[in-house]
Scaffold this active site. Structure first.
Site, short mmCIF file in Angstrom:
data_model
loop_
_atom_site.label_atom_id
_atom_site.label_comp_id
_atom_site.label_asym_id
_atom_site.label_seq_id
_atom_site.Cartn_x
_atom_site.Cartn_y
_atom_site.Cartn_z
N GLY B 74 81.41 33.90 35.45
CA GLY B 74 80.48 33.70 36.56
C GLY B 74 79.86 34.99 37.05
N CYS B 134 72.85 32.43 31.33
CA CYS B 134 74.27 32.33 31.66
C CYS B 134 74.59 30.90 32.06
CB CYS B 134 74.65 33.27 32.79
SG CYS B 134 76.43 33.10 33.20
#
Ligand SMILES: Cc1cc2nc3c(=O)[nH]c(=O)nc-3n(C[C@H](O)[C@H](O)[C@H](O)COP(=O)(O)OP(=O)(O)OC[C@H]3O[C@@H](n4cnc5c(N)ncnc54)[C@H](O)[C@@H]3O)c2cc1C
Ligand SMILES: Cc1cc2nc3c(=O)[nH]c(=O)nc-3n(C[C@H](O)[C@H](O)[C@H](O)COP(=O)(O)OP(=O)(O)OC[C@H]3O[C@@H](n4cnc5c(N)ncnc54)[C@H](O)[C@@H]3O)c2cc1C
Ligand SMILES: Cc1cc2nc3c(=O)[nH]c(=O)nc-3n(C[C@H](O)[C@H](O)[C@H](O)COP(=O)(O)O)c2cc1C
Ligand SMILES: Cc1cc2nc3c(=O)[nH]c(=O)nc-3n(C[C@H](O)[C@H](O)[C@H](O)COP(=O)(O)O)c2cc1C
Ligand code: FES
Ligand code: FES
Lengths: 256, 312, 312, 256
Positions: B74, B134
């Site tokens: 993350g 991402c």
């Protein structure tokens, strides 16, 4: 390193003795090795704590429980097999400034017990009086009882009451405080529940330490897999990495 | 050999060899410095940098899969300020000749633009890898990488402020990657990096819950190598941008396979976790590997492959 | 145990266990009959059937990848006529109780519709798997599976003529699989099967060319398991359709992992090539595996998972 | 089956001897085994031809060249290791109606030579006169020369001229026809080039056979990986599967 002995200590629990030059670098109890599983399909190494270090024979021992694919493959390796080892890694237990005659609670739960063995040995060599409090799920998964007993006071609890005290290690700790008073030193390794209990009980103890577990990838501080939040951090941004800031931390510091 | 057979030049990056650790798998570089001399590397792709510090996702953040792993880190990072004042300078002091690729991420276009404007200020940052792919963050990230229009806008905005070339990192989690590649090419991107991770999940049979706290994670490692090669060759045939290829590279042979698919340089991610010495091992194995397959140099191979694509 | 803990009922299929060989990996069934009694299987998903016979792609058609393989068979099959008069009857005679899932493919909507209208005529065909996701053919196949509108139209047209329930096989090669799943649900699909293969490429370093004559192939095997689980749980949370899950299943534990992701039954593809006895082995291992993880029955597990998704 | 011997015959070329009950089913030369590679990462089995079958000792021999990951792992297996074997598979060479005194050309190229050894042995036991024509890349990769010579006439060619005739097997065939006349039987296994040459030379020979290679997955006829087009087929739909229609086919029938 070379695997020179593999022993089945209890159901699903094995002790591996490794031989090699790397032992020279293993100086601090509580450190761990990051072992490559000899299977092309498994890319992540497995972190396993040092249970015993012997400089004279250049060997070290690891004790592990078969949990999944990797430890299962380890358990089938044979004497003479090579094993790809990174380490020793992590900070290990800080025993630099312990004093002779201090009392230490050595708290181990299940497969968290192994690193406590080398720790106990080293503390004893420094004149510390160790009180070893070990918890296991049931009688037949107990290991190293004799070895711990040789080092000092050893109390055992089992979750199901099949051996020693019925209940978890928390009870052993309470009993030990009654019997021996507050310890000068506290060291613990085990399940999250155990660590939480120790963390709470010895919240502001100046020399109480817990060994944390985390899923790891790199084990060198590069991937941020193993972070843990720091307590009372308003920004939410403070963290430690279990792999290289730990795995040993002071109690009262982390969000467990 | 007088000539360096491994050298490769792409926008911003004159590399002595094409091997660089992939973003997120090598921290900000110094973490692996105790294992080998980082000067051996072609470059380092640094961990993602965002405008503000980020803690990332709850743990567990990694788990294993057959020939792969899932991560849901993350984008944890200390934020632009710290990266610029501490992380990159640490590398610049110890390895002044080592070019760094900064990886830039954000939640909004403004974030990206601000980071891109400033991050080239570090003297060792020679290129930006624009992470629009991402899969592990709720805002930004992959969102920008799955919509051609957003990818175009973001790339254009970043290009207009960046002081170093921009490589846009593409997501494999799309129906048509060529469309995205062409959009960022039109927007002025200097190159592409591909691929970021596929999305995956693993469950624990004991808890009956997903293993990762974030539920989903990004799949990397040799498991995804054929997917990476597929997408790279597809994009290489349709755009002129140089491609830094990644996805499961473990050996010198893998590097050559990525060149055959049209890559100009490569990054090694997950393999660093399997073997911290993997990058220098690959670099050292490459010359013999080139000999074995009768390849003069990597630049010659790249040119041969590009030529081949033109006539296909 | 009086009750069969492995049984599962989904539209058209009352299965004694949820294990079926995946389409394309088990021919038309009889090929593996010399290895074990096919009556042990829950069902068999037959090889794709098209209206006319097809030869498929040039060879080589398969190659290996880490924990996976690529195939570009290209839907070779003898055509509807032969399948109806020879292939299915051969199974019906030898295994009258064994339900078969027919896999239907085509180049045009008309092709699909015609095959769907007739294929349920075979008495042992209890359901259709509508293959709108084959990555290895130029026309049809994946084309229908990546566009929600085309997927809707095709499913609706096939539903209107089919005499058995239709499971639509989804492609993982899309940006948003939920959109496709919902379209086919709206069009009246009775269930979903997922996932078909990802797209991949491998190169030969010796020839410097792709190994597969078709260049790209479909990636299957444990390498894609986390991707399959990710897509299944995502779709299971958003639609009410039962899902037959597949992608890298090798063990009884894998089967349970697919249930945790929301599958109601599973198919085993690539693993048959690794071990021709894999299906009966998994079936035999399932009861102990259920015991070990404290699971009463697969139907109970499925219901628990579905319930969990509702409250998530 | 159990690996009982592993011999390195030449650079990268190994001979494996396997022991087990499965040998009982191995009756036809030219059949192959489908071997599982003992590596979780490699899912596809490897097809390897039977080079020798010995019913009395319940053993068989395979000869293989290290090409990639799978054969490399095979070459590192040790005596006593278990190997997961499917087979025997394929049709094998049809030697049902050969007659004593017939002449057979046994043509093998490189790693295509192994199955020809068992074939020669069995033909000889039926009284056939074998002329063995073997091609290799270079001198040091020649194997089984002595064993072939013990069976009958053996001619060897090397591509680089380092041993025997300089050139490929085609030349040996031409020479053998001159010397021995047209053969009654022809059997060939080797590279695609070799098979093409044999196929052309013995196009309409009534008893000429070639052993085909193909990338396989299932090896039981289920996956359609290994198909080959049939010659002169207008529909383009006719095919054979190398794994179960073959690997042995009559010459003149296939698009090679
Ligand atoms: C610092 C440290 C020291 C440890 N010391 C010991 C020890 O001395 N003895 C022992 O038996 N175990 C120890 N563990 C736990 C041990 O690492 C795991 O049991 C082991 O990795 C499980 O691997 P597996 O292949 O059997 O399981 P799998 O479930 O197949 O593993 C899959 C992945 O999850 C990771 N993983 C699974 N469980 C754990 C866990 N509990 N902790 C961390 N990662 C996990 C694995 O490393 C691997 O990456 C330690 C863990 C840490 C972090
Ligand atoms: C019927 C038959 C009999 C054979 N007999 C022999 C023999 O006796 N001795 C011998 O050395 N070789 C033989 N081969 C070839 C042998 O199967 C391959 O060399 C071997 O599979 C290569 O595996 P690898 O893991 O080393 O190569 P890799 O390149 O790692 O293999 C990757 C994949 O490609 C397949 N593959 C690669 N090369 C070939 C090939 N030439 N033919 C078929 N599949 C291939 C592999 O099976 C595997 O699935 C035979 C092939 C067939 C079809
Ligand atoms: C633990 C981990 C963290 C990652 N973090 C980032 C990141 O911060 N930014 C980014 O662009 N890619 C990130 N990636 C993706 C890799 O850079 C790379 O694209 C991907 O892992 C495929 O390469 P590999 O198979 O060699 O790992 C990360 C990958 C992993 C495994
Ligand atoms: C050789 C091969 C052939 C296949 N042919 C078909 C097919 O004809 N129709 C279809 O719907 N899927 C086909 N598939 C896909 C499988 O049915 C399955 O969806 C996929 O392989 C994932 O499962 P696995 O990982 O267990 O193999 C094929 C897969 C393989 C490996
Ligand atoms: S495991 Fe990578 S940072 Fe700790
Ligand atoms: S290998 Fe599967 S049909 Fe021949």
């Amino acid at each position: 390193m070379t695997l020179i002995e593999q022993k089945n200590l209890a159901p699903q629990i094995f002790e591996m003795t490794l031989y090699g030059k790397l032992v020279k670098e293993m100086e601090v109890p509580g450190q761990f090795l990051h072992l490559r599983v000899p299977s092309a399909e498994l890319l992540l190494r497995r972190p396993i704590s040092l249970a015993e270090i012997d400089q004279t024979t250049e060997t070290c021992k690891l004790i592990y429980r078969v949990e999944g694919k990797g430890t299962d493959i380890f358990s089938k390796m044979k004497d003479g097999d090579q094993i790809d080892v990174m380490g020793p890694l992590g900070n290990g237990f800080d025993i630099g400034n312990v004093k002779a005659e201090e009392t230490a609670f050595i708290i181990g739960g299940g497969i968290g017990a192994p690193p406590m063995y080398e720790l106990s040995k080293e503390l004893i060599s420094k004149g510390v009086k160790v009180i070893q409090l070990l918890g296991f799920a049931t009688k037949n998964v107990i290991f190293y009882e004799e070895k711990f007993k040789k080092l000092g006071v050893t109390r055992i609890a089992t979750d199901d009451g099949t051996y020693g005290m019925h209940g978890h290690v928390g009870h052993l700790i309470d009993q030990a405080i009654e019997e021996f008073g507050q310890p000068d030193l506290v060291y613990a390794c085990g399940s999250n529940g155990l660590l939480k209990a120790v963390d709470r009980k010895f919240d502001d103890h100046p020399k109480a330490y817990i060994s944390m577990e985390a899923r790891m990838a790199c084990a060198v501080g590069a991937c941020y897999a193993c972070v843990v939040h720091v307590k009372d951090d308003e920004t939410g941004m403070s963290y430690v990495k279990v792999c290289d800031d730990g795995p040993i931390f002071e109690t009262g510091k982390l969000v467990i | 050999m007088a000539e360096n057979r491994l050298k490769i030049s792409i926008p911003g990056l004159n590399l002595k060899n094409p091997i660089m650790p992939a973003s997120g798998c090598f921290g900000f570089g110094t973490e692996y410095a105790k294992y080998f001399d980082l000067n051996q590397l072609g470059s380092i792709m640094a961990k993602a940098t965002t405008l503000e510090a980020r803690f990332g996702n709850p743990t567990p953040r990694v788990t294993e899969t057959s020939s792969g792993m899932l991560n849901a880190i993350g984008l944890q990072n200390p934020g632009l300020e710290v990266v610029l004042t501490e992380k990159f300078p640490a590398l610049a002091v110890a390895y002044p000749e080592l070019p760094i690729v900064a990886n830039v991420a954000g939640s909004t276009q403004e974030d990206y633009v601000e980071v891109c404007a400033k991050i080239g200020g570090a003297p060792n940052v020679k290129a930006i890898e624009l992470n629009i792919s991402c899969p592990n963050v709720k805002h930004g990230g992959q969102m920008f990488g799955t919509d051609p229009k957003q990818a175009y806008e973001l790339t254009k905005a970043c290009k207009s402020v960046a002081t170093v070339p921009i490589y846009v990192k593409l997501s494999p989690n799309v129906t048509d990657i060529v469309e995205i590649a062409k959009s960022v090419e039109d927007a002025g991107a200097d190159g592409l990096t591909m691929i970021n991770t596929l999305m995956g999940v693993r469950y624990s049979l004991k808890t009956r819950q997903p293993i990762l706290a974030n539920v989903t994670g990004g799949l990397s490692g040799p498991a995804i190598k054929p997917v990476a090669l597929k997408l790279i060759q597809q994009v290489a045939k349709e755009t002129d941008l140089p491609i830094i290829g990644m996805g499961g590279i473990m050996t010198a042979e893998d590097v050559i396979e990525f060149y055959l698919a049209g890559a100009s340089a490569v990054a090694v991610g997950t393999a660093n976790f399997t073997d911290p010495l993997i990058c220098p091992k690959i670099i050292n194995a490459l010359p013999d590997c080139l000999d074995f397959y009768g390849i003069e140099s990597l630049e010659a191979l790249r040119d041969e492959v590009k030529e081949g694509f033109k006539h296909a």
